[in-house]
Write a protein that holds these residues in place. Structure first.
Motif, PDB file in Angstrom:
ATOM      1  N   GLY A 172       0.794  -1.223   0.000  1.00  0.00           N
ATOM      2  CA  GLY A 172       0.000   0.000   0.000  1.00  0.00           C
ATOM      3  C   GLY A 172       0.827   1.274   0.000  1.00  0.00           C
ATOM      4  O   GLY A 172       0.252   2.364   0.053  1.00  0.00           O
ATOM      5  N   GLY A 173       2.150   1.146  -0.054  1.00  0.00           N
ATOM      6  CA  GLY A 173       2.990   2.320  -0.186  1.00  0.00           C
ATOM      7  C   GLY A 173       3.694   2.773   1.077  1.00  0.00           C
ATOM      8  O   GLY A 173       4.393   3.799   1.055  1.00  0.00           O
ATOM      9  N   LEU A 174       3.561   2.053   2.193  1.00  0.00           N
ATOM     10  CA  LEU A 174       4.270   2.432   3.407  1.00  0.00           C
ATOM     11  C   LEU A 174       5.728   1.982   3.296  1.00  0.00           C
ATOM     12  O   LEU A 174       6.019   0.900   2.779  1.00  0.00           O
ATOM     13  N   CYS A 175       6.642   2.812   3.780  1.00  0.00           N
ATOM     14  CA  CYS A 175       8.080   2.584   3.585  1.00  0.00           C
ATOM     15  C   CYS A 175       8.818   2.178   4.858  1.00  0.00           C
ATOM     16  O   CYS A 175       9.983   1.792   4.787  1.00  0.00           O
ATOM     17  N   LYS A 176       8.166   2.276   6.012  1.00  0.00           N
ATOM     18  CA  LYS A 176       8.891   2.075   7.272  1.00  0.00           C
ATOM     19  C   LYS A 176       8.345   0.911   8.091  1.00  0.00           C
ATOM     20  O   LYS A 176       8.439   0.906   9.320  1.00  0.00           O
ATOM     21  N   VAL A 177       7.798  -0.084   7.422  1.00  0.00           N
ATOM     22  CA  VAL A 177       7.174  -1.212   8.115  1.00  0.00           C
ATOM     23  C   VAL A 177       8.244  -2.157   8.660  1.00  0.00           C
ATOM     24  O   VAL A 177       9.170  -2.546   7.939  1.00  0.00           O
ATOM     25  N   VAL A 178       8.113  -2.504   9.929  1.00  0.00           N
ATOM     26  CA  VAL A 178       9.000  -3.470  10.583  1.00  0.00           C
ATOM     27  C   VAL A 178       8.118  -4.564  11.183  1.00  0.00           C
ATOM     28  O   VAL A 178       7.160  -4.263  11.894  1.00  0.00           O
ATOM     29  N   THR A 179       8.435  -5.825  10.898  1.00  0.00           N
ATOM     30  CA  THR A 179       7.654  -6.939  11.442  1.00  0.00           C
ATOM     31  C   THR A 179       8.307  -7.446  12.720  1.00  0.00           C
ATOM     32  O   THR A 179       9.455  -7.904  12.702  1.00  0.00           O
ATOM     33  N   ILE A 180       7.582  -7.364  13.823  1.00  0.00           N
ATOM     34  CA  ILE A 180       8.039  -7.896  15.112  1.00  0.00           C
ATOM     35  C   ILE A 180       6.900  -8.747  15.673  1.00  0.00           C
ATOM     36  O   ILE A 180       5.959  -8.213  16.275  1.00  0.00           O
ATOM     37  N   PRO A 181       6.931 -10.056  15.477  1.00  0.00           N
ATOM     38  CA  PRO A 181       5.848 -10.910  15.977  1.00  0.00           C
ATOM     39  C   PRO A 181       5.694 -10.787  17.484  1.00  0.00           C
ATOM     40  O   PRO A 181       6.674 -10.568  18.214  1.00  0.00           O
ATOM     41  N   MET A 182       4.463 -10.929  17.941  1.00  0.00           N
ATOM     42  CA  MET A 182       4.198 -10.929  19.381  1.00  0.00           C
ATOM     43  C   MET A 182       4.428 -12.342  19.923  1.00  0.00           C
ATOM     44  O   MET A 182       5.127 -13.145  19.322  1.00  0.00           O
ATOM     45  N   GLY A 183       3.838 -12.666  21.064  1.00  0.00           N
ATOM     46  CA  GLY A 183       4.025 -13.971  21.674  1.00  0.00           C
ATOM     47  C   GLY A 183       3.033 -14.154  22.800  1.00  0.00           C
ATOM     48  O   GLY A 183       2.108 -13.364  22.976  1.00  0.00           O
ATOM     49  N   VAL A 184       3.215 -15.195  23.581  1.00  0.00           N
ATOM     50  CA  VAL A 184       2.293 -15.515  24.668  1.00  0.00           C
ATOM     51  C   VAL A 184       2.901 -15.111  26.007  1.00  0.00           C
ATOM     52  O   VAL A 184       4.123 -14.951  26.134  1.00  0.00           O
ATOM     53  N   ASP A 185       2.038 -14.948  26.998  1.00  0.00           N
ATOM     54  CA  ASP A 185       2.519 -14.685  28.352  1.00  0.00           C
ATOM     55  C   ASP A 185       3.363 -15.861  28.823  1.00  0.00           C
ATOM     56  O   ASP A 185       2.916 -17.020  28.742  1.00  0.00           O
ATOM     57  N   PRO A 186       4.564 -15.620  29.311  1.00  0.00           N
ATOM     58  CA  PRO A 186       5.426 -16.740  29.723  1.00  0.00           C
ATOM     59  C   PRO A 186       4.875 -17.459  30.948  1.00  0.00           C
ATOM     60  O   PRO A 186       4.323 -16.850  31.858  1.00  0.00           O
ATOM     61  N   GLY A 187       5.022 -18.783  30.941  1.00  0.00           N
ATOM     62  CA  GLY A 187       4.687 -19.583  32.110  1.00  0.00           C
ATOM     63  C   GLY A 187       3.220 -19.827  32.350  1.00  0.00           C
ATOM     64  O   GLY A 187       2.846 -20.333  33.419  1.00  0.00           O
ATOM     65  N   ILE A 188       2.355 -19.518  31.390  1.00  0.00           N
ATOM     66  CA  ILE A 188       0.914 -19.696  31.605  1.00  0.00           C
ATOM     67  C   ILE A 188       0.356 -20.855  30.782  1.00  0.00           C
ATOM     68  O   ILE A 188      -0.348 -21.726  31.300  1.00  0.00           O
ATOM     69  N   PHE A 189       0.663 -20.891  29.474  1.00  0.00           N
ATOM     70  CA  PHE A 189       0.048 -21.874  28.581  1.00  0.00           C
ATOM     71  C   PHE A 189       0.999 -23.039  28.337  1.00  0.00           C
ATOM     72  O   PHE A 189       2.186 -22.845  28.071  1.00  0.00           O
ATOM     73  N   SER A 190       0.449 -24.267  28.435  1.00  0.00           N
ATOM     74  CA  SER A 190       1.276 -25.457  28.278  1.00  0.00           C
ATOM     75  C   SER A 190       0.394 -26.669  27.989  1.00  0.00           C
ATOM     76  O   SER A 190      -0.710 -26.785  28.555  1.00  0.00           O
ATOM     77  N   PRO A 191       0.852 -27.612  27.153  1.00  0.00           N
ATOM     78  CA  PRO A 191       0.109 -28.869  26.952  1.00  0.00           C
ATOM     79  C   PRO A 191      -0.002 -29.681  28.241  1.00  0.00           C
ATOM     80  O   PRO A 191      -0.909 -30.523  28.361  1.00  0.00           O
ATOM     81  N   LYS A 192       0.903 -29.439  29.196  1.00  0.00           N
ATOM     82  CA  LYS A 192       0.866 -30.199  30.455  1.00  0.00           C
ATOM     83  C   LYS A 192      -0.370 -29.889  31.286  1.00  0.00           C
ATOM     84  O   LYS A 192      -0.682 -30.621  32.236  1.00  0.00           O
ATOM     85  N   LEU A 193      -1.082 -28.817  30.932  1.00  0.00           N
ATOM     86  CA  LEU A 193      -2.288 -28.446  31.675  1.00  0.00           C
ATOM     87  C   LEU A 193      -3.525 -29.215  31.205  1.00  0.00           C
ATOM     88  O   LEU A 193      -4.609 -29.027  31.757  1.00  0.00           O
TER      89      LEU A 193
END
Length: 384
Positions: A172-193
């Motif tokens: 769309g014509g923007l020149c200063k785009v930087v991709t920084i992925p987010m993430g999850v809160d540490p220590g909360i989500f786990s398959p062990k739950l």
């Protein structure tokens, strides 16, 4: 470094943005920075969140389309708040009016636009996708792209959390785009739950036994989340397979969704779960997360699902699609209930396949990269 986040989307009953901001307030002091969030509120108030973290509420009018939110109505009050804070770096977390207000501020600190929303996907594309091509829609909403390009000229960077959104912004014509992925809160989500007794109880509430597949949907009950499409897809798939759907959320669409669910015993609508550990246990006890919104800028709930060991059924556009790239995940054509139903049936047929749970990126990793970018911008500004 003193960072000020001008966040029009922050509200006590908000969704993903509130989760993000709360975590940022907790994380910033640990990285050696002071963070103040300026947000619209019912009255002027300074709320301390601990050493080096605070929220400066500015008295603002209620947002007419959603009474949980307010909007900045007075540029002078916002500029006065920025003057009082004397920041080294300013973030603005909305591409709308507050971005223009920050651009007009006469302070010397550099600024960044954080794309917490994707208005074209949430509204224009959703309304007109069946009528016109994306290119045609973009042309008719050229005023919005011109607005974004003007903001892009004034800020030091435009931060996007999704590769899909970054590509569209650059196109769309923007020149200063930087991709920084987010993430999850540490220590909360786990398959062990994962709790098999809870899973059986949830399936029982859907009138199904433990041999059925339990789908979880979570998020605000808002039009752009496309819950009617998800309900339609689950209802259609349920005619051919043992599938239960639990939707967890709150919002103005609740009555409409309950009406659509009607007497279907296999679909249940639960209240939003504010207790994060309880929600993490619920998440880990499902078999897959289904998500319908193609307007997500990152899709926090999809990241939380992956961290919980779940497979994803997600649209092929938007932030959710970035997460649905594992061998057991399935992407469907955005906006298509029929394709979403087919995806559910494909997952049902393949549900016994073991899944690999990759180590999730945490929000602290996101903030580390974000603050490092700000330090680089501030050093460049000082050198200039």
């Amino acid at each position: 470094m003193k960072i000020v986040d001008v966040c029009a989307f922050y509200a006590p009953k908000g969704g993903g943005v509130r989760t993000y901001i709360d975590r940022k307030l907790a994380a910033a002091p640990g990285f050696g920075h002071e963070l103040t969030v300026i947000a619209p509120g019912p009255c002027d108030e300074l709320e301390r969140r601990g050493p080096g973290a605070s929220i400066r509420w500015i008295a603002s009018p209620a947002f007419p389309l959603d009474r949980n939110y307010r909007y900045f109505g007075d540029p002078v009050a916002l500029h006065d708040a920025l003057d009082a804070e004397r920041p080294d770096m300013v973030e603005v977390s909305s591409p709308w009016r507050s971005a223009a207000m920050v651009a007009e501020w006469r302070g010397r600190a550099p600024s960044a636009l954080i794309m917490h929303s994707d208005p074209l996907s949430a509204y224009a594309y959703r309304w007109f996708d069946g009528v016109a091509s994306r290119e045609t829609i973009d042309r008719h909403f050229g005023w919005f792209w011109r607005h974004l390009r003007r903001v892009d000229e004034r800020v030091a960077c435009v931060v996007s959390a999704s590769g899909d959104l970054s590509r569209r912004l650059t196109d769309g014509g923007l020149c200063k785009v930087v991709t920084i992925p987010m993430g999850v809160d540490p220590g909360i989500f786990s398959p062990k739950l994962r709790d098999e007794a809870l899973r059986r109880a949830l399936l029982a509430r859907c009138g199904l036994g433990p041999d059925a597949m339990l789908l979880l949907g979570a998020g605000r009950l808002a039009p752009e989340k496309r819950w009617p499409m998800i309900i339609e897809a689950a209802s259609a798939a349920g005619c051919q397979a043992r599938v239960g759907l639990m939707i967890v959320g709150a919002g103005r669409e609740r009555t409409r969704l309950l009406r659509q669910i009607g007497g279907n015993p296999h679909i249940r609508l639960l209240d939003a779960v504010a207790d994060r550990p309880r929600f993490a246990r619920l998440m880990a006890s499902a078999d897959a997360l289904i998500h319908g919104c193609e307007a997500e800028t990152f899709c926090m709930v999809a990241a939380e699902a992956k961290a919980s060991g779940l497979r994803l059924i997600a649209p092929d556009r938007g932030g959710a699609s970035d997460h649905a790239r594992g061998s057991g995940d399935i992407r469907f054509r955005s906006g298509s209930a029929a394709d979403a139903a087919a995806a559910i049936l494909r997952l049902f047929a393949d549900r016994q396949r073991p899944t690999k749970c990759a180590r999730p990126r945490t929000m602290d990793g996101h903030f580390r990269d974000l603050f490092a970018l700000y330090e680089q911008i501030a050093r460049a500004r000082c050198a200039a």
